[in-house]
Scaffold this active site. Sequence first.
Site, PDB file in Angstrom:
ATOM      1  N   GLY A  37       0.824  -1.197   0.000  1.00 21.77           N
ATOM      2  CA  GLY A  37       0.000   0.000   0.000  1.00 21.77           C
ATOM      3  C   GLY A  37       0.861   1.252   0.000  1.00 21.77           C
ATOM      4  O   GLY A  37       0.505   2.274   0.580  1.00 21.77           O
TER       5      GLY A  37
ATOM      6  N   GLY B 147       1.221   4.618   3.630  1.00 23.73           N
ATOM      7  CA  GLY B 147       2.270   3.820   3.008  1.00 23.73           C
ATOM      8  C   GLY B 147       3.297   4.673   2.287  1.00 23.73           C
ATOM      9  O   GLY B 147       4.504   4.428   2.366  1.00 23.73           O
TER      10      GLY B 147
ATOM     11  N   SER C 110      -5.406  -0.898  13.764  1.00 23.98           N
ATOM     12  CA  SER C 110      -6.103   0.275  14.292  1.00 23.98           C
ATOM     13  C   SER C 110      -6.870  -0.122  15.544  1.00 23.98           C
ATOM     14  O   SER C 110      -6.963  -1.309  15.881  1.00 23.98           O
ATOM     15  CB  SER C 110      -7.062   0.852  13.250  1.00 23.98           C
ATOM     16  OG  SER C 110      -8.208   0.040  13.143  1.00 23.98           O
TER      17      SER C 110
ATOM     18  N   TYR D 158     -14.179  -5.072   8.951  1.00 22.00           N
ATOM     19  CA  TYR D 158     -12.928  -4.339   9.120  1.00 22.00           C
ATOM     20  C   TYR D 158     -12.381  -4.569  10.531  1.00 22.00           C
ATOM     21  O   TYR D 158     -11.181  -4.828  10.711  1.00 22.00           O
ATOM     22  CB  TYR D 158     -13.150  -2.842   8.865  1.00 22.00           C
ATOM     23  CG  TYR D 158     -11.897  -2.015   8.979  1.00 22.00           C
ATOM     24  CD1 TYR D 158     -10.987  -1.962   7.924  1.00 22.00           C
ATOM     25  CD2 TYR D 158     -11.614  -1.298  10.135  1.00 22.00           C
ATOM     26  CE1 TYR D 158      -9.832  -1.211   8.020  1.00 22.00           C
ATOM     27  CE2 TYR D 158     -10.463  -0.542  10.238  1.00 22.00           C
ATOM     28  CZ  TYR D 158      -9.570  -0.490   9.182  1.00 22.00           C
ATOM     29  OH  TYR D 158      -8.419   0.248   9.289  1.00 22.00           O
TER      30      TYR D 158
END
Length: 183
Positions: free
Chosen positions: A18, A24, A141, A168
């Site tokens: 990424g 990234g 996260s 997610y």
Amino acid sequence: MDITKLFSLEGRVALVTGGSKNLGRHIAEGFIAQGAKVYISSRKADACAQTAEELGLNCIALPMDLSSGEGCKALAAAFAAREEKLDILVNNAGVAGLRGLTKDGFEMTFGVNHLGHFLLTQLLLEKMQSSGLSRVVTVSSRAHKRTAGIDWDALCQPTRSWTGIREYAVSKLANLLFSAELA
């Protein structure tokens, strides 16, 4: 003493998934500023190539798609064909809100955010271990706090929630569990 020498990555080789935009790209820029040779990957080949060109000679584009085992194997093979060692692997690429299944039949967000990085890490682990002092950084996260656990049956079904937030959160929990086990 020059404090910048404490953080020097001179002679080090890094791979950032990424790496064509956002976090990234910033990671790649920081590594390059400290002297590392950096490979960036992205599923968007044009964006990957453009970012590598913008970041200069110490940045090489290796486009790939983490949503399939085939894509992960291709990236690992392309990297191995170019480099003898890998000092830093940053598992950064990710998706949120996509619906459906990966090419390999896993829920899309879990497949990309966790399984793709898990497989890529496994494929590159021997190269990293033979490189001496190496590191794997998996970006996660606080979203992992939004799930009570992993519904293993749901991992082989299309995205259930409308927003994909639940999926997610599960992918980020899996990232943390994987990182703890790898450590």
